[in-house]
Design a protein around this motif. Structure first.
Motif, short mmCIF file in Angstrom:
data_model
loop_
_atom_site.label_atom_id
_atom_site.label_comp_id
_atom_site.label_asym_id
_atom_site.label_seq_id
_atom_site.Cartn_x
_atom_site.Cartn_y
_atom_site.Cartn_z
N MET A 1 0.82 -1.21 0.00
CA MET A 1 0.00 0.00 0.00
C MET A 1 0.86 1.26 0.00
N ARG A 2 2.12 1.14 0.41
CA ARG A 2 2.96 2.33 0.44
C ARG A 2 3.08 2.94 -0.95
N GLN A 3 3.27 2.09 -1.98
CA GLN A 3 3.36 2.61 -3.34
C GLN A 3 2.06 3.26 -3.77
N LEU A 4 0.92 2.67 -3.35
CA LEU A 4 -0.37 3.25 -3.69
C LEU A 4 -0.52 4.63 -3.07
N HIS A 5 -0.13 4.77 -1.81
CA HIS A 5 -0.20 6.08 -1.16
C HIS A 5 0.70 7.09 -1.86
N ARG A 6 1.88 6.64 -2.27
CA ARG A 6 2.78 7.54 -2.99
C ARG A 6 2.15 7.98 -4.31
N LEU A 7 1.51 7.04 -5.01
CA LEU A 7 0.86 7.36 -6.28
C LEU A 7 -0.23 8.40 -6.08
N ILE A 8 -1.06 8.21 -5.05
CA ILE A 8 -2.16 9.13 -4.79
C ILE A 8 -1.63 10.50 -4.38
N GLN A 9 -0.65 10.52 -3.51
CA GLN A 9 -0.10 11.79 -3.03
C GLN A 9 0.58 12.55 -4.17
N ALA A 10 1.34 11.83 -5.00
CA ALA A 10 2.07 12.48 -6.09
C ALA A 10 1.15 13.10 -7.12
N ASN A 11 -0.07 12.57 -7.24
CA ASN A 11 -1.00 13.05 -8.27
C ASN A 11 -2.21 13.79 -7.68
N ARG A 12 -2.10 14.16 -6.41
CA ARG A 12 -3.20 14.86 -5.76
C ARG A 12 -3.49 16.19 -6.46
N GLY A 13 -4.76 16.37 -6.79
CA GLY A 13 -5.18 17.62 -7.42
C GLY A 13 -4.90 17.73 -8.90
N ARG A 14 -4.36 16.70 -9.52
CA ARG A 14 -4.01 16.78 -10.93
C ARG A 14 -5.16 16.35 -11.85
N GLY A 15 -6.12 15.60 -11.32
CA GLY A 15 -7.13 15.03 -12.18
C GLY A 15 -8.53 15.50 -11.88
N SER A 16 -9.49 14.85 -12.53
CA SER A 16 -10.90 15.20 -12.34
C SER A 16 -11.77 14.02 -12.78
N PHE A 17 -12.99 14.02 -12.28
CA PHE A 17 -14.00 13.04 -12.68
C PHE A 17 -15.30 13.79 -12.92
N ARG A 18 -15.96 13.50 -14.02
CA ARG A 18 -17.21 14.21 -14.31
C ARG A 18 -18.10 13.37 -15.22
N ALA A 19 -19.38 13.68 -15.15
CA ALA A 19 -20.38 13.07 -16.03
C ALA A 19 -20.91 14.14 -16.96
N GLU A 20 -20.92 13.84 -18.25
CA GLU A 20 -21.37 14.78 -19.27
C GLU A 20 -22.31 14.07 -20.23
N GLY A 21 -23.62 14.19 -20.00
CA GLY A 21 -24.58 13.51 -20.86
C GLY A 21 -24.41 12.01 -20.75
N ASN A 22 -24.02 11.37 -21.86
CA ASN A 22 -23.81 9.91 -21.86
C ASN A 22 -22.33 9.57 -21.71
N ARG A 23 -21.55 10.53 -21.22
CA ARG A 23 -20.10 10.35 -21.11
C ARG A 23 -19.66 10.43 -19.66
N LEU A 24 -18.82 9.44 -19.26
CA LEU A 24 -18.16 9.48 -17.95
C LEU A 24 -16.68 9.67 -18.19
N VAL A 25 -16.10 10.67 -17.56
CA VAL A 25 -14.69 11.00 -17.76
C VAL A 25 -13.91 10.72 -16.49
N ILE A 26 -13.06 9.70 -16.54
CA ILE A 26 -12.20 9.36 -15.39
C ILE A 26 -10.79 9.80 -15.74
N TYR A 27 -10.47 11.01 -15.37
CA TYR A 27 -9.12 11.54 -15.54
C TYR A 27 -8.55 11.74 -14.14
N ASP A 28 -8.45 10.66 -13.38
CA ASP A 28 -8.03 10.80 -11.99
C ASP A 28 -7.54 9.47 -11.44
N VAL A 29 -6.95 9.53 -10.26
CA VAL A 29 -6.56 8.34 -9.51
C VAL A 29 -7.81 7.68 -8.95
N ILE A 30 -7.79 6.35 -8.84
CA ILE A 30 -8.91 5.60 -8.28
C ILE A 30 -8.65 5.36 -6.79
#
Length: 269
Positions: A1-30
């Motif tokens: 999990m340490r690597q997962l935490h590093r991944l999340i912390q390193a990319n904090r605030g860089r992405g976004s998630f949104r729904a647009e009509g029939n489109r789901l946009v996952i531009y973020d860490v899970i």
């Protein structure tokens, strides 16, 4: 999990998630939960499930994600399977690690030109005595076996081959993903949205960082940010007026390069 935490912390605030009509946009860490998303950023399985269940008909799933929590991705993938309409996944940038599970679960997987997909073995941390560590290793083996089954269901092939590819942390280009069977085709169109810039330093075989060109004070500076180092080169940009004869362009370039390097070193990676 340490690597997962590093991944999340390193990319904090860089992405976004949104729904647009029939489109789901996952531009973020899970991430694992809404609480984690509120604290660390990223998109949770809870949020994803709420959005996809509110949508009807066919769905366009746009993916550009460095990965994240495998069990959250599993819950997202199940929501994709249960959706009554067709879900087409478009890998606009990268579908790495857990994000690849979303891409291959969709009814159709389409790679954008220049996009990549990455598969690897599961990560975690252990604490306790030898029995605890053996139990943790056994759990990781089960998780890896389930991931192998997911890739095999999409692409066929032998389980041993997928296990070996995961062990090697394999990065597939768009064409290679199609050849391997992880994707159905490469799109002829450009990605529908701008790509987020991910820090992939937590992975062993991540592709080198992209080169960014900056025009500053009459000097064009090429900044290539690689893991653990900053490489700068500079060339003169077209000047709005002729340079006076007594000026020394090379000295001016070096001075401006030093200024840009100082600014970059003050910005967190």
């Amino acid at each position: 999990m340490r690597q997962l935490h590093r991944l999340i912390q390193a990319n904090r605030g860089r992405g976004s998630f949104r729904a647009e009509g029939n489109r789901l946009v996952i531009y973020d860490v899970i991430v694992a939960s809404d609480a984690d998303a509120a604290w660390l950023g990223g998109v949770s399985a809870e949020t994803f499930q709420r959005e996809i269940r509110a949508m009807g008909g066919d769905i366009e799933l746009r993916i550009n994600s460095p990965g994240g929590d495998v069990f959250a991705a599993r819950a997202m993938a199940q929501a994709i399977r249960e959706h009554p309409g067709k879900v087409t996944a478009y890998v606009d940038g990268v579908a790495a690690s857990a994000a690849s599970l979303l891409a291959v679960t969709a009814a159709e997987t389409v790679m954008a030109p220049g996009s990549m997909m990455m598969i690897h073995e599961a990560w975690t941390i252990g604490l306790g005595n030898k029995g605890d560590f053996l139990a943790t290793a056994a759990l990781l083996e089960k998780i890896d076996a389930s991931i192998v089954e997911t890739y095999q269901a999409k692409a066929g092939g032998e389980p041993e081959a997928w296990a070996a590819a995961m062990s090697a942390e394999t990065w597939y280009t768009a064409a290679e993903a199609v050849t391997a069977g992880l994707a159905d085709r490469v799109s002829e169109a450009k990605p529908a949205a701008a790509q987020a810039a991910w820090d992939l330093g937590v992975y062993d075989n991540a592709p080198a960082a992209k080169t960014v060109q900056v025009l500053t004070e009459g000097t064009q500076v090429t900044c290539q940010l690689a893991q653990g180092e900053t490489v700068l080169t500079a060339t003169p940009a077209p000047a709005p007026a002729p340079v006076q004869a007594e000026a020394n362009p090379q000295v001016e370039i070096q001075q401006r390069l030093a200024q840009v390097k100082a600014r970059l070193l003050r910005v967190p990676a």
